[in-house]
Design a protein around this motif. Structure first.
Motif, PDB file in Angstrom:
ATOM      1  N   CYS A  73       0.831  -1.206   0.000  1.00  0.00           N
ATOM      2  CA  CYS A  73       0.000   0.000   0.000  1.00  0.00           C
ATOM      3  C   CYS A  73       0.864   1.254   0.000  1.00  0.00           C
ATOM      4  O   CYS A  73       0.611   2.186  -0.782  1.00  0.00           O
ATOM      5  N   LEU A  74       1.853   1.300   0.865  1.00  0.00           N
ATOM      6  CA  LEU A  74       2.661   2.511   0.980  1.00  0.00           C
ATOM      7  C   LEU A  74       3.408   2.851  -0.305  1.00  0.00           C
ATOM      8  O   LEU A  74       3.275   3.984  -0.809  1.00  0.00           O
ATOM      9  N   PRO A  75       4.197   1.943  -0.891  1.00  0.00           N
ATOM     10  CA  PRO A  75       4.910   2.308  -2.131  1.00  0.00           C
ATOM     11  C   PRO A  75       3.980   2.732  -3.259  1.00  0.00           C
ATOM     12  O   PRO A  75       4.248   3.715  -3.948  1.00  0.00           O
ATOM     13  N   VAL A  76       2.873   2.002  -3.435  1.00  0.00           N
ATOM     14  CA  VAL A  76       1.958   2.319  -4.529  1.00  0.00           C
ATOM     15  C   VAL A  76       1.279   3.661  -4.289  1.00  0.00           C
ATOM     16  O   VAL A  76       1.202   4.514  -5.184  1.00  0.00           O
ATOM     17  N   HIS A  77       0.801   3.891  -3.078  1.00  0.00           N
ATOM     18  CA  HIS A  77       0.091   5.135  -2.793  1.00  0.00           C
ATOM     19  C   HIS A  77       1.008   6.346  -2.830  1.00  0.00           C
ATOM     20  O   HIS A  77       0.600   7.435  -3.266  1.00  0.00           O
ATOM     21  N   LEU A  78       2.236   6.195  -2.380  1.00  0.00           N
ATOM     22  CA  LEU A  78       3.190   7.309  -2.482  1.00  0.00           C
ATOM     23  C   LEU A  78       3.398   7.702  -3.938  1.00  0.00           C
ATOM     24  O   LEU A  78       3.421   8.892  -4.282  1.00  0.00           O
ATOM     25  N   ALA A  79       3.557   6.697  -4.790  1.00  0.00           N
ATOM     26  CA  ALA A  79       3.750   6.965  -6.220  1.00  0.00           C
ATOM     27  C   ALA A  79       2.519   7.622  -6.821  1.00  0.00           C
ATOM     28  O   ALA A  79       2.618   8.531  -7.662  1.00  0.00           O
TER      29      ALA A  79
ATOM     30  N   LEU B  59      -9.452   0.942  -4.696  1.00  0.00           N
ATOM     31  CA  LEU B  59      -9.211  -0.289  -5.445  1.00  0.00           C
ATOM     32  C   LEU B  59      -7.794  -0.813  -5.236  1.00  0.00           C
ATOM     33  O   LEU B  59      -7.578  -2.015  -5.038  1.00  0.00           O
ATOM     34  N   THR B  60      -6.816   0.088  -5.294  1.00  0.00           N
ATOM     35  CA  THR B  60      -5.421  -0.359  -5.138  1.00  0.00           C
ATOM     36  C   THR B  60      -5.158  -0.856  -3.726  1.00  0.00           C
ATOM     37  O   THR B  60      -4.389  -1.797  -3.536  1.00  0.00           O
ATOM     38  N   GLU B  61      -5.804  -0.253  -2.737  1.00  0.00           N
ATOM     39  CA  GLU B  61      -5.607  -0.727  -1.365  1.00  0.00           C
ATOM     40  C   GLU B  61      -6.107  -2.161  -1.204  1.00  0.00           C
ATOM     41  O   GLU B  61      -5.450  -2.996  -0.577  1.00  0.00           O
ATOM     42  N   LYS B  62      -7.254  -2.440  -1.780  1.00  0.00           N
ATOM     43  CA  LYS B  62      -7.805  -3.799  -1.710  1.00  0.00           C
ATOM     44  C   LYS B  62      -6.869  -4.799  -2.366  1.00  0.00           C
ATOM     45  O   LYS B  62      -6.601  -5.884  -1.816  1.00  0.00           O
TER      46      LYS B  62
ATOM     47  N   GLU C 230      -7.948  -7.536 -13.186  1.00  0.00           N
ATOM     48  CA  GLU C 230      -8.771  -7.307 -14.374  1.00  0.00           C
ATOM     49  C   GLU C 230      -9.851  -6.245 -14.153  1.00  0.00           C
ATOM     50  O   GLU C 230     -10.446  -5.753 -15.115  1.00  0.00           O
ATOM     51  N   SER C 231     -10.085  -5.879 -12.890  1.00  0.00           N
ATOM     52  CA  SER C 231     -11.069  -4.820 -12.616  1.00  0.00           C
ATOM     53  C   SER C 231     -10.473  -3.432 -12.823  1.00  0.00           C
ATOM     54  O   SER C 231     -11.195  -2.437 -12.824  1.00  0.00           O
ATOM     55  N   LEU C 232      -9.133  -3.368 -12.998  1.00  0.00           N
ATOM     56  CA  LEU C 232      -8.462  -2.100 -13.242  1.00  0.00           C
ATOM     57  C   LEU C 232      -8.358  -1.857 -14.742  1.00  0.00           C
ATOM     58  O   LEU C 232      -8.504  -2.770 -15.544  1.00  0.00           O
ATOM     59  N   ASN C 233      -8.053  -0.593 -15.120  1.00  0.00           N
ATOM     60  CA  ASN C 233      -7.821  -0.363 -16.545  1.00  0.00           C
ATOM     61  C   ASN C 233      -6.487  -0.982 -16.949  1.00  0.00           C
ATOM     62  O   ASN C 233      -5.704  -1.412 -16.099  1.00  0.00           O
TER      63      ASN C 233
ATOM     64  N   LYS D  13      -2.989   0.267 -15.338  1.00  0.00           N
ATOM     65  CA  LYS D  13      -2.867  -0.032 -13.907  1.00  0.00           C
ATOM     66  C   LYS D  13      -2.881  -1.547 -13.680  1.00  0.00           C
ATOM     67  O   LYS D  13      -2.151  -2.065 -12.835  1.00  0.00           O
ATOM     68  N   GLY D  14      -3.709  -2.252 -14.437  1.00  0.00           N
ATOM     69  CA  GLY D  14      -3.713  -3.711 -14.342  1.00  0.00           C
ATOM     70  C   GLY D  14      -2.365  -4.285 -14.720  1.00  0.00           C
ATOM     71  O   GLY D  14      -1.887  -5.244 -14.113  1.00  0.00           O
ATOM     72  N   GLY D  15      -1.739  -3.697 -15.718  1.00  0.00           N
ATOM     73  CA  GLY D  15      -0.419  -4.146 -16.135  1.00  0.00           C
ATOM     74  C   GLY D  15       0.615  -3.973 -15.043  1.00  0.00           C
ATOM     75  O   GLY D  15       1.501  -4.815 -14.858  1.00  0.00           O
ATOM     76  N   LEU D  16       0.515  -2.880 -14.297  1.00  0.00           N
ATOM     77  CA  LEU D  16       1.436  -2.661 -13.176  1.00  0.00           C
ATOM     78  C   LEU D  16       1.313  -3.781 -12.151  1.00  0.00           C
ATOM     79  O   LEU D  16       2.306  -4.388 -11.747  1.00  0.00           O
ATOM     80  N   PHE D  17       0.083  -4.055 -11.733  1.00  0.00           N
ATOM     81  CA  PHE D  17      -0.110  -5.060 -10.692  1.00  0.00           C
ATOM     82  C   PHE D  17       0.175  -6.471 -11.199  1.00  0.00           C
ATOM     83  O   PHE D  17       0.607  -7.333 -10.440  1.00  0.00           O
TER      84      PHE D  17
END
Length: 409
Positions: free
Chosen positions: A264-270, A284-287, A387-390, A393-397
């Motif tokens: 959560c922290l690295p992604v949210h900071l970015a 969504l990203t937190e979940k 797959e619920s992300l665009n 963003k889905g590619g990142l995860f």
């Protein structure tokens, strides 16, 4: 006819039995057999999961020289941290040793995750500016990545003291060094203070500054509660409190102690630095990050028991220290009264024979097969969320998750 899994394991078993005849310790032999026989059993991508739509972003993410960027910013970070009044010369020299020993030699999983997230959230697929490594944006992302690595080092030092651990990353834990001892507590606080010094130097006045501060404050709040649960489940100089070893408690522990600051922290900071995300994006990203955290921690639990100790730098630490892990929790869920007693008599003991006994119990209870099933279920849930992300963003995860599934330490 032998199954493919057993057939592939035969050469490893034969080699390990030869080593056993040469009077090597049973524990490494057991570990070698099950590490090599089981490590490639992770589930593949679901058949209906379309990897092709993420290929372009994945190629871009893989082209970024993350470690080079981090190393390139190291001198800036060190100079910022060590820039103090001359009256603090001795303390600054000590701080330098603390930083070099505890911060620079980690796996940098969290720092790299932040840089990958920045690449995905700051630049769309048509924007070639992502290649400009010397831009202000990338420099800021590198500074934030080092802030996350400082936080990781801060937690590790304190965690090792509380767990009375001896080795970390194949080296002595910082507090175990003869010239350190419990001064390591203040050393950890030095590293923590460095986070806020770097944030003030590089981000004060920017729109994202308050958000960045909030993220670090909130994640620290969550993590110390997770550490509190860890210690309550496994008090120092006492037997572990096995009544607390439930899967629900394990999930709460992992969410607070691992998921928040590892993902959560690295992604949210970015996301804050990029400045293009909505409130719903953060939800969504937190979940998804919490799912990744559970997967990451369960992997760590697996590697501690069945990983290659030459690679991980540890073996059986969780058993020795009496930790609440995926394996201990799942074993106790179905253990008979007799096996539960044998487990409780040996779990949390600093004795190779006790570790071997627990590993035998895991083997006899088909824990590796159960871990495979859990792994498969987690993969399915994570891919569904991806797959619920665009696509970008889905590619990142998808990239972050694939890196987790490949790791061996």
């Amino acid at each position: 006819m032998l199954s493919g899994r057993l057939y592939n394991a035969i050469p490893t078993i034969q080699k390990s039995l030869t080593a056993f005849k040469q009077n090597r310790c049973f524990v490494p032999v057991f570990q070698t057999i099950f590490f090599n026989a089981s490590r490639d059993l992770h589930v593949k991508h679901p058949k209906d999961f379309d990897m092709d739509k993420y290929a372009a972003l994945n190629d871009r993410l893989e082209a970024v020289p993350y470690l080079d960027l981090l190393n390139g910013g190291l001198n800036i970070v060190r100079n910022n941290l060590l820039s103090e009044d001359s009256s603090l010369k001795d303390a600054v020299e000590w701080y330098s040793k603390v930083f070099d020993y505890n911060v620079t030699n980690g796996k940098k999983i969290r720092g790299v995750a932040l840089l990958k997230s920045y690449c995905a959230y700051a630049y769309d697929m048509k924007d070639v500016a992502w290649k400009h490594w010397d831009s202000d944006g990338w420099t800021s992302a590198v500074i934030l990545a080092w802030c996350v690595e400082l936080l990781q080092a801060y937690y590790i030092i304190l965690d090792d003291i509380m767990d009375q651990s001896y080795m970390r990353r194949g080296e002595l834990c910082w507090y175990q060094k003869p010239d350190v001892g419990l001064c390591a507590i203040n050393d950890a606080l030095l590293l923590q203070s460095g986070i806020f010094k770097l944030l003030k130097i590089h981000f004060k006045g920017l729109k994202c500054y308050d958000y960045l501060l909030h993220e670090f404050i909130q994640v620290n709040h969550n993590t110390v509660y997770g550490q509190c649960l860890d210690m309550l489940f496994n008090p120092i100089n006492q037997k572990p409190r096995f009544e607390n070893f439930t899967f629900k408690n394990y999930q709460v522990l992992v969410e607070h102690k691992t998921s928040n600051y590892t993902f959560c922290l690295p992604v949210h900071l970015a996301m804050h630095l990029a400045g293009k995300s909505t409130d719903n994006d953060f939800i969504l990203t937190e979940k998804l990050c919490k799912k990744l955290g559970l997967y990451f921690q369960s992997q760590d639990d697996y590697l501690d028991c069945f990983g290659d100790s030459k690679v991980t730098g540890k073996f059986g630490n969780d058993i020795r220290e009496g930790k609440c892990t995926w394996f201990s929790v799942k074993f106790l869920e179905e253990a008979s009264e007799s096996t539960r007693k044998l487990f409780s008599d040996n779990y949390g003991c600093d004795d190779p024979k006790c570790i071997s006994t627990v590993l035998e119990l895991y083997k006899d209870s088909s824990m590796l097969e159960k871990f495979e099933s859990f792994d498969e279920q987690m993969c399915s849930e994570i891919f569904t969320l991806i797959e619920s992300l665009n696509d970008i963003k889905g590619g990142l995860f998808c990239n972050l998750f694939n890196q987790l599934r490949k790791r061996k330490k």
